[in-house]
Write an enzyme that holds these catalytic residues in place. Structure first.
Site, PDB file in Angstrom:
ATOM      1  N   SER B 136     -25.491   8.635  23.236  1.00  0.00           N
ATOM      2  CA  SER B 136     -24.020   7.935  23.308  1.00  0.00           C
ATOM      3  C   SER B 136     -23.089   7.553  24.421  1.00  0.00           C
ATOM      4  O   SER B 136     -23.827   8.076  25.298  1.00  0.00           O
ATOM      5  CB  SER B 136     -23.141   9.857  22.477  1.00  0.00           C
ATOM      6  OG  SER B 136     -21.858   9.882  23.191  1.00  0.00           O
ATOM      7  N   TYR B 149     -22.839  18.265  25.952  1.00  0.00           N
ATOM      8  CA  TYR B 149     -22.758  17.599  24.390  1.00  0.00           C
ATOM      9  C   TYR B 149     -23.531  15.629  25.494  1.00  0.00           C
ATOM     10  O   TYR B 149     -24.572  15.159  25.543  1.00  0.00           O
ATOM     11  CB  TYR B 149     -21.756  16.889  23.717  1.00  0.00           C
ATOM     12  CG  TYR B 149     -22.124  16.029  23.334  1.00  0.00           C
ATOM     13  CD1 TYR B 149     -22.487  15.881  21.790  1.00  0.00           C
ATOM     14  CD2 TYR B 149     -21.599  14.347  23.315  1.00  0.00           C
ATOM     15  CE1 TYR B 149     -22.588  14.471  20.776  1.00  0.00           C
ATOM     16  CE2 TYR B 149     -21.422  13.307  22.273  1.00  0.00           C
ATOM     17  CZ  TYR B 149     -22.056  13.644  21.185  1.00  0.00           C
ATOM     18  OH  TYR B 149     -21.811  12.830  20.190  1.00  0.00           O
TER      19      TYR B 149
END
Lengths: 452, 241
Positions: B136, B149
């Site tokens: 990501s 995250y």
């Protein structure tokens, strides 16, 4: 040597074990790939998620008759075991590959040839009987009188597991050959030398500098060799200690270190230099002067440097060998070199041999020539190399040429259909349906080229 | 193009599901691995010949070796593995939930290591294969909104880089995908507009997955995140990203 597969290896010691391996495969829902000593260069002896039946431990000489020269052995016996058994009695394997380590099973599955292919043909032509286990567990024995004999031998391990072989060895009076080196300036001289020597010589092979171009294209070094007569009941040259390869090479360098020594040169620039130096040396050193060489020394050049493949690490290499009818060979081979030079992927080693046709099912032989090319493989240029090979395939196919499964990594299904022909493939499928209706025998090669 | 044997982990929704669909549609055999059996069954029904469903919870890494071997057997080998499983629970600006953070570590990182280690071991033995991790752009910096995250995606990026450095010389391709904002179940709570669709993202992933590199899916992201990576820490802190 760029293929790999994750599989389960079984090493049977008896024919009953072989039958049991097929049962285990059936019970576990897996296919079976047959493997000898793993000397094929590509993916012919492996298969993903299969059971690999490795025949190497079935390696007993069952009977040796020094009067007739017939040797009966389990199929895991290697070519090395053959000559060590028979040479002292004045017999030599009729056909040998460039390494002494293939098993009889592997040699027959691929129907190997040697430097005497132009008059001795392939190894299958010297086999008097072969015993094999079918995937069903049935056992059969075939001789040259059976059509199926010519299908089993050469079928790349896709029809049955060969377990025993009877082979007729060749009588020799000496353990030495008379070897004539001839430095060759270009393609015209290459083919002229082969055609003039083929009538009398027992062995013929040529190294070619694949980096040379223009008027020097095709330059190299032909070696012709003849069996020798030698007086005496049991000449010393027939003894193993005369034949054994030396432990050291030039300057006393241990052979075990050679692959490390070679690695820094194992790139395009280094190999261009080595090829050029070898050719320059051939112009003077021994050129045109016959000399004696042992049968083992002349025959098993690949065994001089242990683990020479390691010089190609980490990417490995592929061998590409094509067989072209004599009337087209010069043009096709010259064009193959030109294509390789155009994309700067010249083979580091190129070897030419002369062949004659045979009647085996997946025959690679033609009335013509073969050119074996060693290409360095890297992850970065993988696709370029495959593209080059496919362009070379097209040239070979257009000339009516053939290929050799023992040395293949790049053939496509359409290439195989074209060179073998629909009729041969139909014959293979009919025999496969009869002997292996469940389709248990497979290989990476067979899956890649669409034979299973 | 020859049919390939592919494992997609995290196949029941989002990019994973779209990847399975598109791989199957082009003729590949795909093992779809995910926790939700009903979603897997629906997906497999779309291409029954191509898609093999395998229910599995990536937070149970001890079951991976056996399942991985069975999948390889049923596929008849393995050419590609894609780890697309990921979670990003909603985390408040002042919230420090160990449970939420642990779930992200387990799904986004531990599960990835369990599956991709198994694949790396197999691929290094056979000398070919492609490993794809869905990373990501969130792994580029330590942002305020999603500490864990960001951390798991940064760790995944580093892990994949290390695999790439180990395996590329053996002919194995390790690709890190940084999709950027994508409309999936996982991002539904973000209420962000202008996100890329999962179908579009999957198409772009399939185009670059054999590159063996770190890949953004949009050229503009490469520029934007090069700038973001180089913003001085003190300035970045005040940007409230």
């Amino acid at each position: 040597m760029v293929s790999g597969a994750d599989a389960f290896v079984f090493e049977p010691r008896t024919e009953a074990d072989v039958i049991r391996v097929f049962q285990v495969a059936r019970e576990s829902g897996r296919k079976v790939a047959l493997r000898g000593n793993g000397r094929s260069y590509g993916d012919a002896n492996i298969a993903e998620e299969a059971i690999v039946l490795d025949i190497c431990r079935m390696n007993r000489i069952l009977e040796w008759n020094p009067e007739t020269g017939v040797l009966h052995a389990e199929a895991g016996v290697t070519i090395e075991q053959l000559w060590r058994t028979s040479l002292g009695d004045g017999w030599w394997p009729p056909v040998v590959s460039g390494t002494m380590f293939p098993t009889l099973a592997g040699a027959l599955a691929m129907n190997i040839h040697g430097k005497n292919a132009f008059h001795a043909g392939t190894i299958g032509e010297h086999v008097t009987a072969v015993r094999a286990v079918l995937p069903s567990g049935s056992v059969l024995t075939l001789t040259p009188a059976d059509d199926a004999f010519y299908e089993l031998i050469s079928s790349a391990g896709l029809l049955a597991a060969i377990t025993e072989v009877k082979i007729q060895m060749r009588a020799v009076a000496s353990g030495d050959l008379r070897v004539l080196p001839l430095s060759i300036a270009n393609w015209d001289e290459q083919f002229a030398a082969f055609e003039s020597l083929a009538d009398g010589a027992d062995y013929l092979v040529s190294w070619i500098d694949a980096f040379a171009s223009g008027r020097s294209a095709g330059r190299g070094l032909v070696h012709a060799a003849w069996y020798q007569e030698e007086s005496g009941a049991r000449p010393h040259s027939l003894r193993e200690d005369h034949q054994d390869l030396p432990d050291t090479l030039m300057f006393g360098l241990p052979k075990s270190m050679m692959s490390n020594f070679l690695r820094p040169f194992n790139r395009r620039g280094g190999m261009r230099l080595i090829n050029a130096a070898k050719f320059r040396a051939s112009r003077t050193l021994g050129n045109g002067r016959p000399h004696p060489d042992s049968l083992v020394g002349f025959s098993f050049l690949l065994d001089y440097v242990p683990n020479w493949r390691n010089a190609y690490q980490p990417g490995g290499f592929i061998q590409y060998q094509s067989f072209v009818p004599k009337e087209h060979a010069r043009r096709v081979f010259a064009e193959q070199f030109r294509l390789a030079q155009e994309v700067k992927q010249e083979p580091f080693l190129a070897v030419m041999k002369r062949h004659r046709p045979d009647r085996f099912l997946f025959s690679h032989a033609v009335d013509g020539y073969s050119l074996a090319l060693d290409f360095k493989h890297t992850a970065k240029r993988h696709d370029d190399l495959w593209r080059l090979c496919h362009r070379m395939n097209d040239l070979v196919l257009a000339a009516g040429g053939r290929f050799y499964f023992a040395k293949d990594s790049t053939l496509r299904p359409s290439d195989v259909t074209q060179y073998l022909g629909e009729e041969t493939i139909a014959r293979f499928r009919a025999r496969k349906a009869e002997w292996d209706p469940e389709g248990m025998l497979t290989s990476g090669l067979a899956q890649r080229v669409g034979l299973v | 193009m020859k049919s390939r044997k592919v494992i997609v982990v995290g196949a029941s929704s989002g990019m994973g599901r779209e990847l399975v669909r598109q791989l199957a549609a082009r003729g590949d055999r795909v093992a779809a691995v995910a926790r939700r059996e009903d979603k897997l069954a629906e997906l497999a029904a779309e291409h029954p010949q191509q898609i093999l469903p395998f229910p599995h919870d990536v937070t149970q890494p001890e079951s991976v070796p056996e399942l991985f071997a069975e999948i390889c057997r049923q596929l008849g080998g393995l050419d590609v593995i894609i780890y697309a499983a990921g979670v990003m629970p909603e985390v408040g600006a002042t919230e420090y939930s160990f449970e939420k953070d642990r779930s992200m570590i387990e799904v986004n990182l531990t599960g990835a290591v369990a599956w991709l280690n198994a694949a790396a071991d197999r691929f290094q033995n056979v000398g070919h294969g492609t490993i794809v991790g869905i990373g990501s752009v969130a792994g580029e910096r330590g942002r305020q909104g999603q500490p864990m995250y960001n951390t798991t995606k940064a760790a995944l990026k580093t892990y994949l880089e290390a695999l790439r450095n180990r395996l590329s010389k053996r002919g194995i391709r390790v690709t890190t995908i940084k999709p950027g904002p994508t409309a999936t179940e996982m991002t539904a709570h973000l209420k962000q507009t202008g996100m890329m669709g999962a179908e579009d993202a999957a198409e772009r992933i399939l185009r670059v997955m054999d590159s063996g590199k770190e890949k953004f899916l949009k050229p503009s992201h490469a520029i934007i995140f090069a700038i973001i990576r180089n913003i001085p820490t003190g300035v970045f802190r005040r940007l409230k990203l």
